[in-house]
Design an enzyme around this catalytic site. Structure first.
Site, PDB file in Angstrom:
ATOM      1  N   MET A  14      16.456  45.672  54.606  1.00 14.98           N
ATOM      2  CA  MET A  14      15.454  44.657  54.305  1.00 14.98           C
ATOM      3  C   MET A  14      14.990  44.726  52.860  1.00 14.98           C
ATOM      4  O   MET A  14      14.737  43.701  52.226  1.00 14.98           O
ATOM      5  CB  MET A  14      14.256  44.807  55.251  1.00 14.98           C
ATOM      6  CG  MET A  14      14.537  44.360  56.667  1.00 14.98           C
ATOM      7  SD  MET A  14      13.055  44.290  57.706  1.00 14.98           S
ATOM      8  CE  MET A  14      12.584  46.015  57.779  1.00 14.98           C
ATOM      9  N   ASP A  63      13.797  53.696  45.097  1.00 15.92           N
ATOM     10  CA  ASP A  63      14.459  54.323  46.242  1.00 15.92           C
ATOM     11  C   ASP A  63      14.954  55.701  45.829  1.00 15.92           C
ATOM     12  O   ASP A  63      14.861  56.076  44.654  1.00 15.92           O
ATOM     13  CB  ASP A  63      15.630  53.450  46.716  1.00 15.92           C
ATOM     14  CG  ASP A  63      15.874  53.540  48.213  1.00 15.92           C
ATOM     15  OD1 ASP A  63      15.950  54.681  48.727  1.00 15.92           O
ATOM     16  OD2 ASP A  63      15.994  52.495  48.878  1.00 15.92           O
ATOM     17  N   VAL A  70       8.660  58.219  47.646  1.00 14.89           N
ATOM     18  CA  VAL A  70       7.364  57.584  47.936  1.00 14.89           C
ATOM     19  C   VAL A  70       6.327  58.559  48.467  1.00 14.89           C
ATOM     20  O   VAL A  70       5.142  58.216  48.544  1.00 14.89           O
ATOM     21  CB  VAL A  70       7.519  56.394  48.917  1.00 14.89           C
ATOM     22  CG1 VAL A  70       8.374  55.307  48.309  1.00 14.89           C
ATOM     23  CG2 VAL A  70       8.062  56.855  50.271  1.00 14.89           C
ATOM     24  N   ASN A 107       8.037  48.921  51.367  1.00 14.98           N
ATOM     25  CA  ASN A 107       9.075  48.698  52.364  1.00 14.98           C
ATOM     26  C   ASN A 107       9.734  50.000  52.835  1.00 14.98           C
ATOM     27  O   ASN A 107      10.293  50.052  53.923  1.00 14.98           O
ATOM     28  CB  ASN A 107      10.141  47.771  51.760  1.00 14.98           C
ATOM     29  CG  ASN A 107      11.327  47.561  52.670  1.00 14.98           C
ATOM     30  OD1 ASN A 107      11.322  46.700  53.531  1.00 14.98           O
ATOM     31  ND2 ASN A 107      12.367  48.356  52.479  1.00 14.98           N
ATOM     32  N   TYR A 114       6.504  57.459  64.925  1.00 17.94           N
ATOM     33  CA  TYR A 114       6.876  56.152  64.368  1.00 17.94           C
ATOM     34  C   TYR A 114       5.820  55.115  64.739  1.00 17.94           C
ATOM     35  O   TYR A 114       5.336  54.372  63.886  1.00 17.94           O
ATOM     36  CB  TYR A 114       8.245  55.721  64.882  1.00 17.94           C
ATOM     37  CG  TYR A 114       8.720  54.423  64.264  1.00 17.94           C
ATOM     38  CD1 TYR A 114       9.265  54.412  62.988  1.00 17.94           C
ATOM     39  CD2 TYR A 114       8.617  53.219  64.948  1.00 17.94           C
ATOM     40  CE1 TYR A 114       9.700  53.230  62.408  1.00 17.94           C
ATOM     41  CE2 TYR A 114       9.042  52.040  64.384  1.00 17.94           C
ATOM     42  CZ  TYR A 114       9.580  52.045  63.112  1.00 17.94           C
ATOM     43  OH  TYR A 114       9.999  50.859  62.536  1.00 17.94           O
ATOM     44  N   LYS A 160       3.283  53.312  62.004  1.00 16.17           N
ATOM     45  CA  LYS A 160       3.264  51.865  61.810  1.00 16.17           C
ATOM     46  C   LYS A 160       1.917  51.262  62.212  1.00 16.17           C
ATOM     47  O   LYS A 160       1.464  50.272  61.630  1.00 16.17           O
ATOM     48  CB  LYS A 160       4.407  51.208  62.586  1.00 16.17           C
ATOM     49  CG  LYS A 160       5.789  51.579  62.055  1.00 16.17           C
ATOM     50  CD  LYS A 160       5.950  51.222  60.583  1.00 16.17           C
ATOM     51  CE  LYS A 160       7.356  51.468  60.069  1.00 16.17           C
ATOM     52  NZ  LYS A 160       7.519  51.073  58.650  1.00 16.17           N
TER      53      LYS A 160
END
Length: 248
Positions: free
Chosen positions: A17, A36, A63, A89, A155, A159
């Site tokens: 994505m 990245d 990140v 992202n 996870y 999120k």
């Protein structure tokens, strides 16, 4: 073009994505910084954008690291003079850790998916406050709304954290012209890796009202809307792009 004159950082921009978002943003006129840890893939996306007539730069970025974010922002400003858009992202999948109660797996997923978003937002806000505003788009998931039998608990927790953190930042920094929104994709083509059992994949598709997985460009189009001035009165919202899965 919807992002003419804008400068955007996209984390996790070397594949999936993120790469789709980077290519789309460049087509829409943005100068794109691809952040990245996948050097070869990141350079490939940079080259693809250049070949298509756009402008992009790959910057290796972890990140989860304060120092890495400081370097990313410094290089972005040195190259392009400002920062208008951040797309948080980068993330790791639910299937990236096998031990669902292991602390190491919990920490890794939370560090990348939640702390990475915090750090990116922190540094973007500092820069955007100086220039009168900007747009931050945080990629969450439909699993930030619901639980699941097979996914790693971290996870879902990470999120969900992104979802609520987005709202908190939108409320706190809206008066300074900074919009913060979250995007919640449903099941995408990488399902084959995240959900290796074919029967489970077929069941998830059956439970999706549109009866298919999504395409990365469909998510990228939603991110583009929130990043652009078309969404100038949109902040603190959740854009769900899931074929109707959580509407059931």
């Amino acid at each position: 073009m919807r992002l003419e004159g804008k400068v955007a950082i996209i984390t996790g921009g070397a594949g999936g994505m993120g790469a789709e978002e980077a290519r789309l943003f460049a087509r829409e006129g943005a100068k794109v910084v691809i952040a990245d840890v996948l050097d070869e893939e990141g350079k490939q996306v940079e080259a693809q954008i250049a070949e298509a007539g756009g402008e992009a730069t790959y910057v290796r970025t972890n990140v989860t690291s304060d120092h890495s974010w400081e370097r990313l922002i410094t290089e972005t400003i040195a190259l392009y003079g400002k920062l208008d858009i951040l797309v948080n992202n980068a993330g790791v999948s639910s299937g990236s850790e096998d031990d669902k109660l292991g602390f190491d797996g919990w920490k890794r997923i939370m560090d990348v998916n939640a702390t990475g978003v915090f750090l990116g937002t922190k540094y973007a806000v500092e820069r955007m406050r100086q220039t009168g505003g900007g747009s931050i788009v945080n990629i969450s998931s439909i699993m930030g709304f619901v639980g699941g039998e097979g996914g790693h608990p971290a996870y879902h927790a990470s999120k969900g954290a992104v979802r609520i953190f987005t709202k908190a930042m939108a409320v706190q920094y809206g008066p300074e012209g900074i919009r913060v929104n979250s995007v919640h994709p449903g099941f995408m083509p990488p399902m084959r890796t995240a959900t290796p059992d074919p029967d489970s994949r077929e069941e998830l598709i059956r439970l999706t009202p549109l009866r298919r997985t999504g395409e990365t460009i469909e998510v990228a189009n939603g991110v583009l809307f929130l990043a652009s001035d078309d969404a100038s009165f949109v902040t603190g919202t959740e854009l769900v792009i899931d074929g109707g899965f959580i509407a059931r």
